[in-house]
Design a protein around this motif. Structure first.
Motif, PDB file in Angstrom:
ATOM      1  N   TYR A 124       0.742  -1.089   0.001  1.00 12.22           N
ATOM      2  CA  TYR A 124       0.028   0.058  -0.018  1.00 12.22           C
ATOM      3  C   TYR A 124       0.808   1.429   0.016  1.00 12.22           C
ATOM      4  CZ  TYR A 124       0.401  -0.234   5.409  1.00 12.22           C
ATOM      5  OH  TYR A 124       0.939  -0.425   6.480  1.00 12.22           O
TER       6      TYR A 124
ATOM      7  N   GLU B  78      -0.778   3.964  -2.194  1.00 12.43           N
ATOM      8  CA  GLU B  78      -2.109   4.253  -1.565  1.00 12.43           C
ATOM      9  C   GLU B  78      -1.858   5.366  -0.211  1.00 12.43           C
ATOM     10  OE1 GLU B  78      -2.737   0.691  -3.895  1.00 12.43           O
ATOM     11  OE2 GLU B  78      -1.253   1.421  -2.543  1.00 12.43           O
TER      12      GLU B  78
ATOM     13  N   GLU C  22      -7.426   5.993  -4.352  1.00  7.00           N
ATOM     14  CA  GLU C  22      -8.607   5.078  -4.203  1.00  7.00           C
ATOM     15  C   GLU C  22      -9.659   5.822  -3.752  1.00  7.00           C
ATOM     16  OE1 GLU C  22      -6.725   1.736  -1.494  1.00  7.00           O
ATOM     17  OE2 GLU C  22      -6.536   3.579  -0.939  1.00  7.00           O
TER      18      GLU C  22
ATOM     19  N   HIS D 196      -5.751   3.615   4.734  1.00 10.15           N
ATOM     20  CA  HIS D 196      -4.723   4.177   3.988  1.00 10.15           C
ATOM     21  C   HIS D 196      -4.221   5.559   4.318  1.00 10.15           C
ATOM     22  CE1 HIS D 196      -5.029   0.456   1.048  1.00 10.15           C
ATOM     23  NE2 HIS D 196      -4.368   0.309   2.119  1.00 10.15           N
TER      24      HIS D 196
END
Length: 201
Positions: free
Chosen positions: A111, A114, A122, A129
């Motif tokens: 991640y 992100e 996203e 995140h």
């Protein structure tokens, strides 16, 4: 036992050997040195280096900076020539390794992008995140402060780099202010590090 404990290097070697035995035990329980296993290893290293970094940050702010004005002038060189440079060595390298292990952990967990974008990639639909990204950015600012502002200023303040009395005083104040910024950011940063794992797993 006293011989072992009276030598810091030997104490740390035994401590890390014991840690490696436990890590091997976790590896055997996990059944493979897979991504989850390495995530555990990187998280452990991130925490070990982070404790050293933040522990020294708190030592500087809770003890050394506060008590230096009370130390008699003839005793101050003991701190500025021996204790502070040694503490700053461990402080700056612990900051670097904490940050590096955090980045490796984010890559391992898949991640990094992100979190760096605070969840923007996203559409801000994955709160973990965003939250851990805030913590990562706070840690990055703190890491940058150590290497770009605190350490260069401390080199002048401590006489490692030449400077007159005014330059040393200004550098000492600059190092103190950036150290206080890091102290201010450390508590909310630790919220993201601990709460994220607890709430989101």
């Amino acid at each position: 036992m006293a011989g072992l404990l009276s030598n810091l290097r030997n104490t740390l070697i035994v401590s890390f050997l014991l840690a490696l035995v436990l890590i091997a035990g976790y590896g055997m329980h996990n059944g493979a040195a897979d991504a989850i296993f390495w995530q555990g290893v990187f998280r452990w290293l991130h925490v070990v280096f982070g404790i050293l970094w933040i522990g020294l940050l708190y030592y500087f702010n809770f003890v050394q900076i506060r008590k230096m004005p009370e130390i008699p002038a003839e005793l101050k060189p003991a701190v500025s020539k021996y204790i502070a440079p040694e503490a700053l060595f461990w402080f700056r390298w612990a900051a670097l390794f904490t940050w590096v292990m955090g980045i490796i952990l984010a890559i391992n967990r898949g991640y990094l992008l992100e979190t760096v974008t605070l969840g923007a990639t996203e559409g801000f639909t994955v709160p973990q995140h965003t939250f851990i990204g805030v913590g990562m950015w706070l840690g990055t600012v703190m890491f940058f402060n150590v290497w770009a502002f605190i350490w260069p200023a401390q080199k002048i303040a401590l006489g490692i780099v030449d400077g007159d009395a005014d330059a040393k005083a200004a550098a000492g104040r600059k190092a103190m202010l950036f150290s206080r910024v890091n102290t201010l950011l450390s508590v909310p940063r630790l919220v993201t590090m601990t709460m994220n794992q607890t709430i989101f797993g």
